[in-house]
Design a protein around this motif. Structure first.
Motif, PDB file in Angstrom:
ATOM      1  N   ILE A 148      -7.006 -12.119   4.592  1.00 14.77           N
ATOM      2  CA  ILE A 148      -8.280 -11.410   4.821  1.00 14.77           C
ATOM      3  C   ILE A 148      -8.888 -11.942   6.112  1.00 14.77           C
ATOM      4  N   THR A 149      -9.229 -11.032   7.040  1.00 17.49           N
ATOM      5  CA  THR A 149      -9.629 -11.482   8.391  1.00 17.49           C
ATOM      6  C   THR A 149     -11.012 -10.956   8.803  1.00 17.49           C
ATOM      7  N   PRO A 150     -11.695 -11.683   9.725  1.00 17.56           N
ATOM      8  CA  PRO A 150     -13.047 -11.307  10.154  1.00 17.56           C
ATOM      9  C   PRO A 150     -13.017 -10.452  11.419  1.00 17.56           C
ATOM     10  N   LEU A 174      -2.390  -7.385   3.961  1.00 14.78           N
ATOM     11  CA  LEU A 174      -3.465  -7.692   4.921  1.00 14.78           C
ATOM     12  C   LEU A 174      -4.671  -6.805   4.656  1.00 14.78           C
ATOM     13  N   LYS A 175      -5.871  -7.448   4.622  1.00 16.19           N
ATOM     14  CA  LYS A 175      -7.142  -6.701   4.529  1.00 16.19           C
ATOM     15  C   LYS A 175      -7.997  -7.140   5.712  1.00 16.19           C
ATOM     16  N   PRO A 176      -7.989  -6.354   6.804  1.00 12.08           N
ATOM     17  CA  PRO A 176      -8.764  -6.756   7.992  1.00 12.08           C
ATOM     18  C   PRO A 176     -10.242  -6.381   7.864  1.00 12.08           C
ATOM     19  N   SER A 177     -11.027  -6.834   8.814  1.00 15.87           N
ATOM     20  CA  SER A 177     -12.455  -6.513   8.868  1.00 15.87           C
ATOM     21  C   SER A 177     -12.666  -5.010   9.017  1.00 15.87           C
ATOM     22  N   SER A 178     -13.666  -4.485   8.326  1.00 15.05           N
ATOM     23  CA  SER A 178     -13.992  -3.051   8.453  1.00 15.05           C
ATOM     24  C   SER A 178     -14.513  -2.724   9.846  1.00 15.05           C
ATOM     25  N   ALA A 179     -14.929  -3.750  10.600  1.00 12.95           N
ATOM     26  CA  ALA A 179     -15.428  -3.491  11.954  1.00 12.95           C
ATOM     27  C   ALA A 179     -14.283  -3.253  12.933  1.00 12.95           C
ATOM     28  N   TYR A 206      -7.694  -1.360   3.457  1.00  9.64           N
ATOM     29  CA  TYR A 206      -9.056  -1.460   3.997  1.00  9.64           C
ATOM     30  C   TYR A 206     -10.037  -1.484   2.829  1.00  9.64           C
ATOM     31  N   SER A 207     -11.320  -1.554   3.174  1.00  4.19           N
ATOM     32  CA  SER A 207     -12.336  -1.648   2.122  1.00  4.19           C
ATOM     33  C   SER A 207     -12.383  -0.396   1.250  1.00  4.19           C
ATOM     34  N   GLY A 208     -12.993  -0.524   0.106  1.00  9.13           N
ATOM     35  CA  GLY A 208     -13.171   0.578  -0.837  1.00  9.13           C
ATOM     36  C   GLY A 208     -13.724  -0.025  -2.110  1.00  9.13           C
ATOM     37  N   THR A 227     -10.284 -15.928   6.371  1.00 10.09           N
ATOM     38  CA  THR A 227     -11.149 -16.383   7.463  1.00 10.09           C
ATOM     39  C   THR A 227     -12.396 -15.502   7.455  1.00 10.09           C
ATOM     40  N   GLY A 228     -13.562 -16.140   7.357  1.00 13.78           N
ATOM     41  CA  GLY A 228     -14.808 -15.386   7.326  1.00 13.78           C
ATOM     42  C   GLY A 228     -15.971 -16.294   6.994  1.00 13.78           C
ATOM     43  N   SER A 229     -17.006 -15.722   6.423  1.00 10.10           N
ATOM     44  CA  SER A 229     -18.257 -16.463   6.209  1.00 10.10           C
ATOM     45  C   SER A 229     -18.204 -17.345   4.957  1.00 10.10           C
ATOM     46  N   VAL A 230     -19.104 -18.308   4.902  1.00  9.56           N
ATOM     47  CA  VAL A 230     -19.179 -19.215   3.746  1.00  9.56           C
ATOM     48  C   VAL A 230     -19.503 -18.447   2.459  1.00  9.56           C
ATOM     49  N   GLU A 248     -10.999 -20.593   6.091  1.00  6.24           N
ATOM     50  CA  GLU A 248     -11.440 -20.904   7.466  1.00  6.24           C
ATOM     51  C   GLU A 248     -12.813 -20.288   7.607  1.00  6.24           C
ATOM     52  N   LEU A 249     -13.864 -21.105   7.479  1.00  9.88           N
ATOM     53  CA  LEU A 249     -15.217 -20.553   7.343  1.00  9.88           C
ATOM     54  C   LEU A 249     -16.094 -20.867   8.561  1.00  9.88           C
ATOM     55  N   GLY A 250     -17.396 -20.775   8.372  1.00 11.38           N
ATOM     56  CA  GLY A 250     -18.320 -20.899   9.494  1.00 11.38           C
ATOM     57  C   GLY A 250     -18.637 -22.333   9.884  1.00 11.38           C
ATOM     58  N   GLY A 251     -19.518 -22.451  10.892  1.00 16.55           N
ATOM     59  CA  GLY A 251     -19.904 -23.779  11.360  1.00 16.55           C
ATOM     60  C   GLY A 251     -21.212 -23.724  12.133  1.00 16.55           C
ATOM     61  N   GLN A 375     -28.542 -23.723  10.270  1.00 14.07           N
ATOM     62  CA  GLN A 375     -27.664 -22.693   9.702  1.00 14.07           C
ATOM     63  C   GLN A 375     -26.701 -22.193  10.782  1.00 14.07           C
ATOM     64  N   GLU A 376     -25.697 -21.405  10.372  1.00 14.68           N
ATOM     65  CA  GLU A 376     -24.814 -20.800  11.385  1.00 14.68           C
ATOM     66  C   GLU A 376     -25.556 -19.621  12.013  1.00 14.68           C
ATOM     67  N   VAL A 377     -25.838 -19.705  13.317  1.00 18.99           N
ATOM     68  CA  VAL A 377     -26.666 -18.680  13.952  1.00 18.99           C
ATOM     69  C   VAL A 377     -25.840 -17.456  14.374  1.00 18.99           C
TER      70      VAL A 377
HETATM   71  P1  NAP Z   1     -17.276 -11.876   6.477  1.00 19.93           P
HETATM   72  O1  NAP Z   1     -18.426 -10.969   6.346  1.00 19.93           O
HETATM   73  O2  NAP Z   1     -17.181 -13.035   5.575  1.00 19.93           O
HETATM   74  O3  NAP Z   1     -15.960 -10.957   6.324  1.00 19.93           O
HETATM   75  C1  NAP Z   1     -14.660 -11.473   6.493  1.00 19.93           C
HETATM   76  C2  NAP Z   1     -13.652 -10.606   5.759  1.00 19.93           C
HETATM   77  O4  NAP Z   1     -13.896 -10.700   4.346  1.00 19.93           O
HETATM   78  C3  NAP Z   1     -13.745  -9.118   6.088  1.00 19.93           C
HETATM   79  O5  NAP Z   1     -12.454  -8.576   6.104  1.00 19.93           O
HETATM   80  C4  NAP Z   1     -14.555  -8.568   4.925  1.00 19.93           C
HETATM   81  O6  NAP Z   1     -14.343  -7.211   4.699  1.00 19.93           O
HETATM   82  C5  NAP Z   1     -13.987  -9.390   3.785  1.00 19.93           C
HETATM   83  N1  NAP Z   1     -14.815  -9.451   2.576  1.00 19.93           N
HETATM   84  C6  NAP Z   1     -16.143  -9.176   2.439  1.00 19.93           C
HETATM   85  N2  NAP Z   1     -16.523  -9.382   1.153  1.00 19.93           N
HETATM   86  C7  NAP Z   1     -15.417  -9.797   0.475  1.00 19.93           C
HETATM   87  C8  NAP Z   1     -15.164 -10.161  -0.893  1.00 19.93           C
HETATM   88  N3  NAP Z   1     -16.127 -10.149  -1.806  1.00 19.93           N
HETATM   89  N4  NAP Z   1     -13.910 -10.532  -1.244  1.00 19.93           N
HETATM   90  C9  NAP Z   1     -12.925 -10.548  -0.325  1.00 19.93           C
HETATM   91  N5  NAP Z   1     -13.104 -10.220   0.993  1.00 19.93           N
HETATM   92  C10 NAP Z   1     -14.327  -9.842   1.382  1.00 19.93           C
HETATM   93  O7  NAP Z   1     -17.165 -12.455   7.972  1.00 19.93           O
HETATM   94  P2  NAP Z   1     -17.326 -11.713   9.358  1.00 19.93           P
HETATM   95  O8  NAP Z   1     -18.751 -11.335   9.560  1.00 19.93           O
HETATM   96  O9  NAP Z   1     -16.270 -10.668   9.520  1.00 19.93           O
HETATM   97  O10 NAP Z   1     -16.935 -12.916  10.369  1.00 19.93           O
HETATM   98  C11 NAP Z   1     -17.851 -13.890  10.740  1.00 19.93           C
HETATM   99  C12 NAP Z   1     -17.697 -15.161   9.929  1.00 19.93           C
HETATM  100  O11 NAP Z   1     -16.367 -15.627   9.988  1.00 19.93           O
HETATM  101  C13 NAP Z   1     -18.551 -16.301  10.486  1.00 19.93           C
HETATM  102  O12 NAP Z   1     -19.135 -17.018   9.440  1.00 19.93           O
HETATM  103  C14 NAP Z   1     -17.531 -17.154  11.238  1.00 19.93           C
HETATM  104  O13 NAP Z   1     -17.914 -18.491  11.404  1.00 19.93           O
HETATM  105  C15 NAP Z   1     -16.332 -17.007  10.369  1.00 19.93           C
HETATM  106  N6  NAP Z   1     -15.101 -17.309  11.122  1.00 19.93           N
HETATM  107  C16 NAP Z   1     -14.450 -18.477  10.865  1.00 19.93           C
HETATM  108  C17 NAP Z   1     -13.318 -18.807  11.599  1.00 19.93           C
HETATM  109  C18 NAP Z   1     -12.553 -20.077  11.352  1.00 19.93           C
HETATM  110  O14 NAP Z   1     -11.400 -20.140  11.763  1.00 19.93           O
HETATM  111  N7  NAP Z   1     -13.134 -21.082  10.715  1.00 19.93           N
HETATM  112  C19 NAP Z   1     -12.854 -17.938  12.597  1.00 19.93           C
HETATM  113  C20 NAP Z   1     -13.552 -16.763  12.819  1.00 19.93           C
HETATM  114  C21 NAP Z   1     -14.678 -16.446  12.071  1.00 19.93           C
HETATM  115  P3  NAP Z   1     -15.373  -6.115   5.288  1.00 19.93           P
HETATM  116  O15 NAP Z   1     -15.341  -6.263   6.759  1.00 19.93           O
HETATM  117  O16 NAP Z   1     -14.808  -4.849   4.798  1.00 19.93           O
HETATM  118  O17 NAP Z   1     -16.719  -6.450   4.693  1.00 19.93           O
END
Ligand code: NAP
Length: 474
Positions: A148-150, A174-179, A206-208, A227-230, A248-251, A375-377
């Protein structure tokens, strides 16, 4: 129309309902993706489970050729892929090109790394209770991986998951970001259409409604690499059940400018670290602690460097700072700046926006418990904070829920080596920004910033293979 499509294994599924994706700078529709269902999840996992029996048997030379073929094709089409990144997430072209180049390297590196990964033998007579055997362990693929990717690195972070997972003999969903669906789809298509591909080894969804939960709770994947948010990382951890989970989360990355540092060099690098990709980088520089004796000089230098950055149209080759990803992201940044100002903080530079494009913003007179600091800005906002000495800065840097990467600028060797041990983060950089990452490195955070490491060697060992122990008795 640039449509991302569902891949159920190697088969492309036709669908009726698509969601449009707009460029964050000019609002033009640039791509669309199909709405997925939970039955797509079931079908993708069914295909992946069956394909994993083939992927694990496929010869390594085939998988290496597979990745090399994809890297070569990506190289041929690199400008097209850079434009896709700029279209979907508004990343300025100069950095979008950089991401494509890194993605090519990540794929090649994954292929080359796999050749060197193997097991180890050991002597079972080391313990008095042992006996003479031939004992060793080998690394075997986990089977099926969910990736799952951001949005912020929509190509290279997809590659960081699917390339090591596939080359080590797994099937991947693979489930990539909807963006940024088209970036992921276009890369996946290169993998799926390669003459070296193992059939059905890669699916793309993709999402659904219910899709995320169905993906995460299924017993089919042995590993989830997220990889995505906390907050989403927390949700996944709660729902996943017994399987490996790499997060792999935020910072809220920080640096310390020691009085011995080359201030001009540090200011130049810090302007890049704080504002590249509009601060939408997990290791974006958010907190700069400065030795009080050089604080005024450094502040001026940083403001001066920031004023040189070209802000605006991401398609323009000169642009350094393009748009943020969406209105919510800009609104959050503006509210956090306003709240900080109400509590006494001041804007040293920038602070305003035009549409989704935010100026590079330097905040001073901040308090450490303000959101823009603790916080992560995830916006082009950096805070300057004066500190009496290294120890004082260290306390503040480590006083964070996050721990992804930190850095220090100093010409004092003793301070530099102390910082390597003292800083509570997955990565420490000396004399450069915490935003520095080489794809070959182990990369991943401590504390709330995650669990596990990416970087092909580390992802293959930690996430995509398991150790199988073997004893042969005579
Ligand atoms: P996000 O909102 O957490 O989304 C990441 C991925 O998770 C997207 O594909 C999203 O799908 C999916 N998702 C959303 N809700 C989910 C759920 N309940 N279960 C499973 N998957 C779900 O993050 P983002 O806004 O795309 O990216 C920014 C964040 O990623 C920041 O916090 C950043 O620090 C972090 N990040 C970390 C790293 C690292 O290596 N540590 C690298 C890059 C980014 P949808 O798009 O369809 O909602």
């Amino acid at each position: 129309m640039n449509r991302a499509k569902i891949f159920l294994g190697s088969e492309c599924k036709s669908t009726q309902n698509y969601i449009e994706v707009k460029n964050p700078f000019n609002s033009n529709v640039v791509s669309s993706y199909p709405i997925c269902t939970t039955s797509d999840v079931e079908m993708a996992y069914l295909k992946a489970k069956s394909a994993s029996k083939e992927t694990k048997k496929s010869p390594l030379h085939q998988r290496v050729s597979w990745l090399e073929d994809v890297a070569n094709k990506l190289e041929e089409e690199s400008e097209k892929f850079a434009k896709l990144i700029c279209d979907e997430v508004g990343k300025p072209m100069i950095f979008a090109r950089g991401e494509v180049n890194r993605c090519i390297e990540t794929i090649r590196l994954s292929a080359h790394t796999m050749i060197t990964i193997s097991g180890e033998s050991f002597d079972t007579t080391a313990m008095p209770s042992g006996k003479k055997t031939l004992a060793f362990f080998k690394r075997v693929p986990v089977g099926v991986a969910l990736a799952i990717t951001p949005f912020n690195f929509p190509l290279n972070l997809v590659a960081h998951k699917i390339a090591p997972a596939l080359v080590s003999g797994n099937a991947v969903v693979l489930k990539p970001s909807s963006a940024a669906p088209l970036c992921a789809y276009s890369l996946a298509k290169l993998f799926i259409e390669s003459p070296y591909a193992v059939k059905d080894a890669l699916s793309v969804l993709y999402s659904g409604e219910g899709v995320n939960d169905a993906l995460v709770t299924s017993k089919t994947p042995r590993v989830i690499s997220f990889t995505g948010s906390v907050p989403v990382g927390n949700l996944i951890t709660k729902r996943a059940g017994i399987k490996k989970i790499a997060l792999e989360l935020g910072g809220n990355a920080a640096t310390f400018i020691d009085k011995s540092a080359n201030l001009k060099d540090a200011a130049k690098k810090c302007a890049i670290g704080a504002f590249v990709n509009s601060g939408q980088v997990c290791i974006s520089l958010q907190r700069i602690y400065v030795h009080v004796e050089v604080y005024d000089e450094f502040s001026k230098l940083l403001a001066d460097e920031s004023s040189k950055l070209v802000v605006g149209n991401p398609y323009d080759d000169k642009t350094f700072i393009g748009p943020m990803i969406d209105e919510d992201a800009v609104d959050k940044a503006k509210i956090w700046i306003a709240n900080a100002k109400q509590e006494g903080a001041k804007v040293l530079f920038g602070g305003s926006n035009e549409g989704l494009v935010m100026e590079p913003t330097i905040m001073v007179d901040v308090k450490e418990d303000m959101n823009i600091v603790c916080q992560e800005v995830f916006a082009p906002i950096v805070s300057l904070i004066a500190k009496n000495d290294y120890e004082d800065a260290l306390k503040s840097m480590n006083d964070s829920d996050f721990g992804l990467q930190y850095s220090i600028f100093t010409n004092n060797l003793a301070t530099a080596s102390k910082a390597i041990d003292d800083l509570d983060a997955g990565g420490v950089v000396i004399n450069d920004i915490p935003t520095l990452r080489f794809d070959i490195q182990p990369y991943g955070g401590f504390k709330q910033s995650g669990i596990g490491k990416e970087g092909p060697k580390f992802a293959i060992e930690d996430d995509y293979t398991e150790v199988k122990s073997v004893v042969i008795c005579s």
